[in-house]
Design an enzyme around this catalytic site. Structure first.
Site, mmCIF file in Angstrom:
data_model
loop_
_atom_site.group_PDB
_atom_site.id
_atom_site.type_symbol
_atom_site.label_atom_id
_atom_site.label_comp_id
_atom_site.label_asym_id
_atom_site.label_seq_id
_atom_site.Cartn_x
_atom_site.Cartn_y
_atom_site.Cartn_z
ATOM 1 N N PRO A 136 0.778 -1.252 0.000
ATOM 2 C CG PRO A 136 0.019 -0.936 2.178
ATOM 3 C CD PRO A 136 0.731 -1.925 1.294
ATOM 4 C CB CYS A 137 3.164 2.762 -2.431
ATOM 5 S SG CYS A 137 2.330 2.491 -3.990
#
Length: 165
Positions: free
Chosen positions: A131-132
């Site tokens: 989850p950047c």
């Protein structure tokens, strides 16, 4: 290699998922998920889609429906050791929360590496699952996202809504 065992090359294939924020190209083989990327339209669908890619599509669909907060898929991520440390730290950022680039740098023991964290974020091969999108500027502002800032905002809003934050 042990006697009697042969090494087989597993070919990567892609499948496509239509999501609320556009199409996702999901790439991997029979053992690993290797990439999730945004694309404008679906390409050629593989004749035989490995079970891992089917599971990735199912889990992503559940995520978009607000039914999944954590992904359980075997990943094969190619990158430098620094990038892999950053990507591992990203996976620890809780659903519905955000962390600054500097916060990630401190979490991996490299407190002055905020810009390098941003570079590793940019090269994340597995959007959403790693989850950047949960990583923001130190001032709380959204900064670059390979899928476009509007997608980053959508993902953050989605997670806030689902988590009740």
């Amino acid at each position: 290699m042990a006697a009697g065992k042969s090494r087989t090359k597993s070919t990567s294939v892609s499948t496509y998922l239509r999501s609320p924020i556009g199409y996702l190209r999901i790439t991997g083989n029979d053992k690993w998920l290797q990439a999730v990327a945004f694309c404008d339209q679906p390409g050629m669908q593989a004749d035989a889609v490995p079970d891992i890619l089917k599971r990735a599509c199912q889990q992503l669909d559940e995520y978009f429906k607000g039914q999944r907060r954590k992904f359980e898929l075997p990943l094969s991520l190619r990158g430098t050791s620094f990038q892999k440390k950053v990507w591992a730290a990203l996976r620890k950022v809780p659903f519905g929360r955000t962390l600054s680039y500097g916060g990630v740098a401190r979490a991996i023991g490299r407190p002055y590496s905020g810009r390098a964290v941003g570079g590793a974020n940019h090269h994340n091969p597995v959007a959403i699952i790693v989850p950047c999108h949960r990583i923001i500027g130190h001032n709380g502002r959204l900064t670059g996202y390979g899928g476009g800032l509007w997608r980053k905002q959508w993902l953050l809003d989605h997670e806030k809504k689902v988590s009740g934050r």
